[in-house]
Design an enzyme around this catalytic site. Sequence first.
Site, PDB file in Angstrom:
ATOM      1  N   ARG A  85       1.075  -1.067  -0.105  1.00 44.64           N
ATOM      2  CA  ARG A  85      -0.050   0.026  -0.029  1.00 44.64           C
ATOM      3  C   ARG A  85       0.710   1.283   0.087  1.00 44.64           C
ATOM      4  O   ARG A  85       0.646   2.142  -0.628  1.00 44.64           O
ATOM      5  CB  ARG A  85      -0.824   0.132   1.160  1.00 44.64           C
ATOM      6  CG  ARG A  85      -2.122  -0.968   1.073  1.00 44.64           C
ATOM      7  CD  ARG A  85      -1.997  -2.090   0.556  1.00 44.64           C
ATOM      8  NE  ARG A  85      -3.307  -2.704   0.582  1.00 44.64           N
ATOM      9  CZ  ARG A  85      -3.705  -3.845   1.619  1.00 44.64           C
ATOM     10  NH1 ARG A  85      -3.125  -3.708   2.865  1.00 44.64           N
ATOM     11  NH2 ARG A  85      -4.817  -4.309   1.430  1.00 44.64           N
ATOM     12  N   ASP A 139       0.180  -6.973  -2.969  1.00 42.79           N
ATOM     13  CA  ASP A 139      -1.262  -6.599  -2.824  1.00 42.79           C
ATOM     14  C   ASP A 139      -1.996  -5.788  -4.113  1.00 42.79           C
ATOM     15  O   ASP A 139      -1.223  -6.076  -5.409  1.00 42.79           O
ATOM     16  CB  ASP A 139      -1.481  -5.825  -1.581  1.00 42.79           C
ATOM     17  CG  ASP A 139      -2.807  -6.302  -0.814  1.00 42.79           C
ATOM     18  OD1 ASP A 139      -3.762  -6.315  -1.571  1.00 42.79           O
ATOM     19  OD2 ASP A 139      -2.443  -6.638   0.444  1.00 42.79           O
ATOM     20  N   HIS A 186      -6.566 -10.223  -3.275  1.00 46.10           N
ATOM     21  CA  HIS A 186      -5.512  -9.245  -3.379  1.00 46.10           C
ATOM     22  C   HIS A 186      -4.235  -9.175  -4.242  1.00 46.10           C
ATOM     23  O   HIS A 186      -3.207  -9.170  -3.889  1.00 46.10           O
ATOM     24  CB  HIS A 186      -4.902  -9.204  -1.664  1.00 46.10           C
ATOM     25  CG  HIS A 186      -5.864  -8.766  -0.751  1.00 46.10           C
ATOM     26  ND1 HIS A 186      -6.087  -7.390  -0.656  1.00 46.10           N
ATOM     27  CD2 HIS A 186      -6.499  -9.276   0.112  1.00 46.10           C
ATOM     28  CE1 HIS A 186      -7.016  -7.180   0.323  1.00 46.10           C
ATOM     29  NE2 HIS A 186      -7.278  -8.236   1.168  1.00 46.10           N
ATOM     30  N   GLU A 235      -9.631 -12.626   2.393  1.00 42.42           N
ATOM     31  CA  GLU A 235     -10.593 -11.802   1.619  1.00 42.42           C
ATOM     32  C   GLU A 235     -10.843 -12.195   0.227  1.00 42.42           C
ATOM     33  O   GLU A 235     -10.600 -11.291  -0.551  1.00 42.42           O
ATOM     34  CB  GLU A 235     -10.298 -10.333   1.924  1.00 42.42           C
ATOM     35  CG  GLU A 235     -10.031 -10.171   3.404  1.00 42.42           C
ATOM     36  CD  GLU A 235      -9.699  -8.589   3.562  1.00 42.42           C
ATOM     37  OE1 GLU A 235     -10.379  -8.031   4.801  1.00 42.42           O
ATOM     38  OE2 GLU A 235      -8.783  -7.979   3.067  1.00 42.42           O
TER      39      GLU A 235
HETATM   40  C1  TNX Z   1      -7.409  -6.617   6.271  1.00 40.17           C
HETATM   41  S1  TNX Z   1      -5.380  -8.481   7.652  1.00 40.17           S
HETATM   42  C2  TNX Z   1      -6.411  -7.123   5.533  1.00 40.17           C
HETATM   43  C3  TNX Z   1      -5.444  -6.336   4.847  1.00 40.17           C
HETATM   44  C4  TNX Z   1      -5.680  -4.908   5.173  1.00 40.17           C
HETATM   45  C5  TNX Z   1      -6.288  -4.770   6.919  1.00 40.17           C
HETATM   46  C6  TNX Z   1      -6.527  -3.353   7.273  1.00 40.17           C
HETATM   47  C7  TNX Z   1      -5.795  -9.196   6.485  1.00 40.17           C
HETATM   48  C8  TNX Z   1      -5.188 -10.563   6.256  1.00 40.17           C
HETATM   49  N1  TNX Z   1      -6.363  -8.453   5.484  1.00 40.17           N
HETATM   50  O1  TNX Z   1      -5.594  -6.447   3.469  1.00 40.17           O
HETATM   51  O2  TNX Z   1      -4.748  -4.129   4.841  1.00 40.17           O
HETATM   52  O3  TNX Z   1      -7.340  -5.680   6.935  1.00 40.17           O
HETATM   53  O4  TNX Z   1      -6.483  -3.430   8.829  1.00 40.17           O
END
Ligand code: TNX
Length: 529
Positions: A163, A192, A263, A326
């Site tokens: 990021r 990412d 991601h 995610e």
């Molecule tokens: C969730 S923690 C995400 C990240 C984000 C973060 C922000 C995780 C495994 N995935 O992609 O940056 O929240 O707190």
Amino acid sequence: MKKIYIMLCFCFPFLVNAQLQNIQIIPQASEIKNGIGHFTLTKSTIIVLNNAELKQEAEFLNQYLLENYGFSLKIEKSLTVKKNFLLLGLSKEQSQWIDAYKLTVLENSIEIWGDQNAGVFYGLQSLFQLMPLPPQRKISIPSCNISDYARFTWRGMHLDCSRHFFSPEFIKKYIDNLAFYKMNVFHWHLTDDQGWRIEIKKYPLLTEIGGYRNGSMIGHYRDQKFDTIRYGGYYTQEQIKEIVAYAGARHVTIVPEIEMPGHALAALAAYPQFSCTGKKLEVGKRWGVEEEVYCPSEETFAFLNEVLGEVINLFPGKYIHIGGDEVLKNIWDSSALCQQIMAKEKLQNSHELQSYFIRRIEQMVNARGRQIIGWDEILEGGLAPNAAVMSWRGIEGGIAAAKQKHFVVMTPGGYCYFDHYQGKPEQEPLAIGGFTPLEKTYSYEPIPDTLNAEEAKYILGAQGNVWTEYIYTEKQVEYMAFPRLIALAEVNWSAKNVKDYQSFYNRLNAQRPLLQYRKINFSESAFKK
Ligand code: TNX
């Protein structure tokens, strides 16, 4: 050599507890006995090694002395003097403990014994904290006898360099500070949606295209505002090799993270043929979760196999982090190819397809003698046979994995996310949200009480995560990481019976000049009343 050490121990009367003399170290040691008087380290102090393997630690010590006090010491292989020596030795005495060391400071000598090089290295870190702040002419170190060891084997810190991108020099400083507080894992988030940061020779577009975005989100997510400034950067393989060696000399293992199947927008902007839609995509400008993910096709697996091969050649550690968090399944659910794969592999739903994806990746990593670790979503649809789990959405994922006899790193958001606010939001720079003050991080107990003793053995330790959507500069990384990183270092290192917030707070407070000296831009929020 051992005999001398035992003799010295017996004839020296150590006093009972640490409160009497100023023996203040972080993380707290398991046992500290005070002595009387001081050892004075001078230019003529001699480093003596009882084992040639310790040369690396002696050189590290010399480097530290040179950088901070302006001189280094002669290194000898045997003890030829009776006083003014600093002995580094390997002994099996504490081999049942993790990273154990014994540090004995007498008027005429200092001895540091460890089970392995790492133990001696940690003894040195304690010693550094007992030295007066440079530039002090007289380096006088209080007499004491410290026996110490780590509670957990994974004492981790993460940094998101996708990021926002941080320079190789800063990465080294970050690693140096981890090691100073006896942490030993650096989880390097290298890819990412918003940027691919590691050079891959076979696929140069990953960094040429994926390494740069044509704008970034500004301000709060809810405002949905963007600038149009081209932003990016990446680490060359040469830079990575240098950083890996730098970390190795500090007993820090780097765990690289290559995100998949989600991601992955930056990679897909470079090579759209590995998405299910084949659409032309742009490197992400917006924070959050993207619909486009890798397609579980044979072409994608061949690509990731090559990428992982290059990654594994660069990073010698046991674990490769493959992300897994995610993953939106909409595109998979509507893709004909995904339906075919699911039918062929007898997969019931897209969660099982994700599990299939991770199992395929695990085979590639295991074939090269390494293990995968992934975010706790990799439990959904079934864990890959040898995968370790990083529990971030609370502790439930960690508990479930440990009960299935899989290794776990605990990193629950409420305690370990250092992108959260650490003070009252109105007094802090913009952050993602949440509220995780220093004391909350300190209070974290990595072993959930629902695990029995056998299951608890699967908890490797805890890790602090620094996601950088709202962290724009290196100074701000330090502001968010410190001092919570130091609290987590104590959570991971110190025995439960010596853990005490008030004591930690006092020691940390006393160390503020040291943090300033080390040019760490730490937050003062915890010290504000
Ligand atoms: C969730 S923690 C995400 C990240 C984000 C973060 C922000 C995780 C495994 N995935 O992609 O940056 O929240 O707190």
